[in-house]
Design a protein around this motif. Structure first.
Motif, PDB file in Angstrom:
ATOM      1  N   SER A  51       0.840  -1.201   0.000  1.00 48.06           N
ATOM      2  CA  SER A  51       0.000   0.000   0.000  1.00 48.06           C
ATOM      3  C   SER A  51       0.875   1.251   0.000  1.00 48.06           C
ATOM      4  CB  SER A  51      -0.898   0.014   1.240  1.00 48.06           C
ATOM      5  OG  SER A  51      -0.103   0.251   2.404  1.00 48.06           O
ATOM      6  N   ASN A  52       0.257   2.375  -0.274  1.00 49.45           N
ATOM      7  CA  ASN A  52       0.970   3.651  -0.263  1.00 49.45           C
ATOM      8  C   ASN A  52       1.516   3.956   1.133  1.00 49.45           C
ATOM      9  OD1 ASN A  52       1.775   6.056  -1.781  1.00 49.45           O
ATOM     10  ND2 ASN A  52       0.371   7.131  -0.402  1.00 49.45           N
ATOM     11  N   ASN A  53       0.762   3.615   2.174  1.00 53.26           N
ATOM     12  CA  ASN A  53       1.231   3.851   3.546  1.00 53.26           C
ATOM     13  C   ASN A  53       2.481   3.025   3.843  1.00 53.26           C
ATOM     14  OD1 ASN A  53      -0.821   5.654   4.082  1.00 53.26           O
ATOM     15  ND2 ASN A  53      -2.134   4.143   5.071  1.00 53.26           N
ATOM     16  N   THR A  54       2.487   1.777   3.394  1.00 60.49           N
ATOM     17  CA  THR A  54       3.663   0.929   3.587  1.00 60.49           C
ATOM     18  C   THR A  54       4.849   1.500   2.822  1.00 60.49           C
ATOM     19  OG1 THR A  54       2.280  -1.022   3.915  1.00 60.49           O
ATOM     20  CG2 THR A  54       4.587  -1.408   3.308  1.00 60.49           C
ATOM     21  N   LEU A  55       4.605   1.978   1.607  1.00 64.09           N
ATOM     22  CA  LEU A  55       5.683   2.576   0.819  1.00 64.09           C
ATOM     23  C   LEU A  55       6.288   3.765   1.562  1.00 64.09           C
ATOM     24  CD1 LEU A  55       7.351   2.653  -1.804  1.00 64.09           C
ATOM     25  CD2 LEU A  55       5.568   4.145  -2.760  1.00 64.09           C
ATOM     26  N   ASP A  56       5.439   4.625   2.112  1.00 70.52           N
ATOM     27  CA  ASP A  56       5.943   5.775   2.872  1.00 70.52           C
ATOM     28  C   ASP A  56       6.768   5.330   4.073  1.00 70.52           C
ATOM     29  OD1 ASP A  56       4.798   7.601   1.123  1.00 70.52           O
ATOM     30  OD2 ASP A  56       2.961   7.807   2.298  1.00 70.52           O
ATOM     31  N   TRP A  58       8.454   2.511   4.325  1.00 76.06           N
ATOM     32  CA  TRP A  58       9.715   1.976   3.815  1.00 76.06           C
ATOM     33  C   TRP A  58      10.649   3.087   3.355  1.00 76.06           C
ATOM     34  CZ3 TRP A  58       8.438  -3.018   0.531  1.00 76.06           C
ATOM     35  CH2 TRP A  58       7.870  -3.975   1.382  1.00 76.06           C
ATOM     36  N   ILE A  59      10.090   4.162   2.813  1.00 76.69           N
ATOM     37  CA  ILE A  59      10.927   5.310   2.431  1.00 76.69           C
ATOM     38  C   ILE A  59      11.609   5.872   3.678  1.00 76.69           C
ATOM     39  CG2 ILE A  59      10.880   7.697   1.591  1.00 76.69           C
ATOM     40  CD1 ILE A  59       8.621   6.777  -0.343  1.00 76.69           C
ATOM     41  N   ASN A  60      10.862   5.980   4.763  1.00 78.63           N
ATOM     42  CA  ASN A  60      11.431   6.471   6.027  1.00 78.63           C
ATOM     43  C   ASN A  60      12.484   5.517   6.578  1.00 78.63           C
ATOM     44  OD1 ASN A  60       9.875   8.800   6.014  1.00 78.63           O
ATOM     45  ND2 ASN A  60       8.202   7.841   7.146  1.00 78.63           N
ATOM     46  N   LYS A  61      12.397   4.246   6.206  1.00 77.21           N
ATOM     47  CA  LYS A  61      13.380   3.253   6.659  1.00 77.21           C
ATOM     48  C   LYS A  61      14.573   3.149   5.712  1.00 77.21           C
ATOM     49  CE  LYS A  61      10.234   0.283   9.239  1.00 77.21           C
ATOM     50  NZ  LYS A  61       9.711  -1.070   9.389  1.00 77.21           N
ATOM     51  N   GLY A  62      14.577   3.960   4.644  1.00 74.90           N
ATOM     52  CA  GLY A  62      15.744   3.979   3.772  1.00 74.90           C
ATOM     53  C   GLY A  62      15.540   3.472   2.364  1.00 74.90           C
ATOM     54  N   LEU A  79      15.336  -0.733  -6.029  1.00 72.84           N
ATOM     55  CA  LEU A  79      14.293  -1.306  -5.184  1.00 72.84           C
ATOM     56  C   LEU A  79      14.579  -2.782  -4.903  1.00 72.84           C
ATOM     57  CD1 LEU A  79      11.049   0.112  -6.857  1.00 72.84           C
ATOM     58  CD2 LEU A  79      12.002   0.796  -4.653  1.00 72.84           C
ATOM     59  N   THR A  80      14.948  -3.492  -5.967  1.00 68.49           N
ATOM     60  CA  THR A  80      15.236  -4.910  -5.819  1.00 68.49           C
ATOM     61  C   THR A  80      16.435  -5.142  -4.904  1.00 68.49           C
ATOM     62  OG1 THR A  80      14.338  -5.296  -8.026  1.00 68.49           O
ATOM     63  CG2 THR A  80      15.719  -7.035  -7.104  1.00 68.49           C
ATOM     64  N   LYS A  81      17.495  -4.332  -5.091  1.00 65.72           N
ATOM     65  CA  LYS A  81      18.665  -4.453  -4.216  1.00 65.72           C
ATOM     66  C   LYS A  81      18.286  -4.214  -2.768  1.00 65.72           C
ATOM     67  CE  LYS A  81      22.192  -1.928  -5.093  1.00 65.72           C
ATOM     68  NZ  LYS A  81      23.255  -1.038  -5.596  1.00 65.72           N
ATOM     69  N   TRP A  82      17.509  -3.164  -2.508  1.00 65.62           N
ATOM     70  CA  TRP A  82      17.110  -2.803  -1.147  1.00 65.62           C
ATOM     71  C   TRP A  82      16.280  -3.933  -0.530  1.00 65.62           C
ATOM     72  CZ3 TRP A  82      12.648  -1.736   1.710  1.00 65.62           C
ATOM     73  CH2 TRP A  82      12.857  -1.062   2.920  1.00 65.62           C
TER      74      TRP A  82
END
Length: 86
Positions: A51-56, A58-62, A79-82
Motif C-alpha cells: 500500500s501507499n502507507n507501507t511505501l511511505d 519503507w521510504i522512512n526506513k531507507g 528497489l530490488t537491491k534494497w
C-alpha cells in the motif's frame, strides 16, 4: 426531443464507441510504463505489492528514491537491491 436513427447509424455509433473504449484501455496499459526502470509511487506500490502507507514507511526506513523537484521516482534495480538486503 427524441432522435430516431436508422439501424445502420446506430451500429456505426456502437462500433465507434467500442473502438474508442479499446483504444483507451490500450493507452492506459501502455502508459503504465512498467517497462521503464523508473517508477512513480503508484507503480512502485503495484510492483512491490504494498500500500501507499507501507511505501511511505519503507521510504522512512531507507528505501532509495530519486527526487527531482517535487517529483519522486523509484529505480526498479535499486528497489530490488534494497529488498534483498532487508
Amino acid at each position: 426531443m427524441q432522435v430516431i436513427l436508422p439501424d445502420e447509424q446506430i451500429h456505426q455509433i456502437q462500433l465507434l464507441i467500442s473502438d474508442l473504449i479499446k483504444q483507451e484501455i490500450e493507452n492506459r496499459l501502455n502508459n503504465s510504463n512498467l517497462e521503464s526502470p523508473f517508477l512513480n509511487k503508484q507503480q512502485t506500490c503495484d510492483y512491490l505489492g504494498i500500500s501507499n502507507n507501507t511505501l511511505d514507511t519503507w521510504i522512512n526506513k531507507g528505501l532509495p528514491i530519486i527526487r527531482v523537484g517535487k517529483t519522486v521516482r523509484f529505480d526498479r534495480f535499486e528497489l530490488t537491491k534494497w529488498m534483498h538486503k532487508q
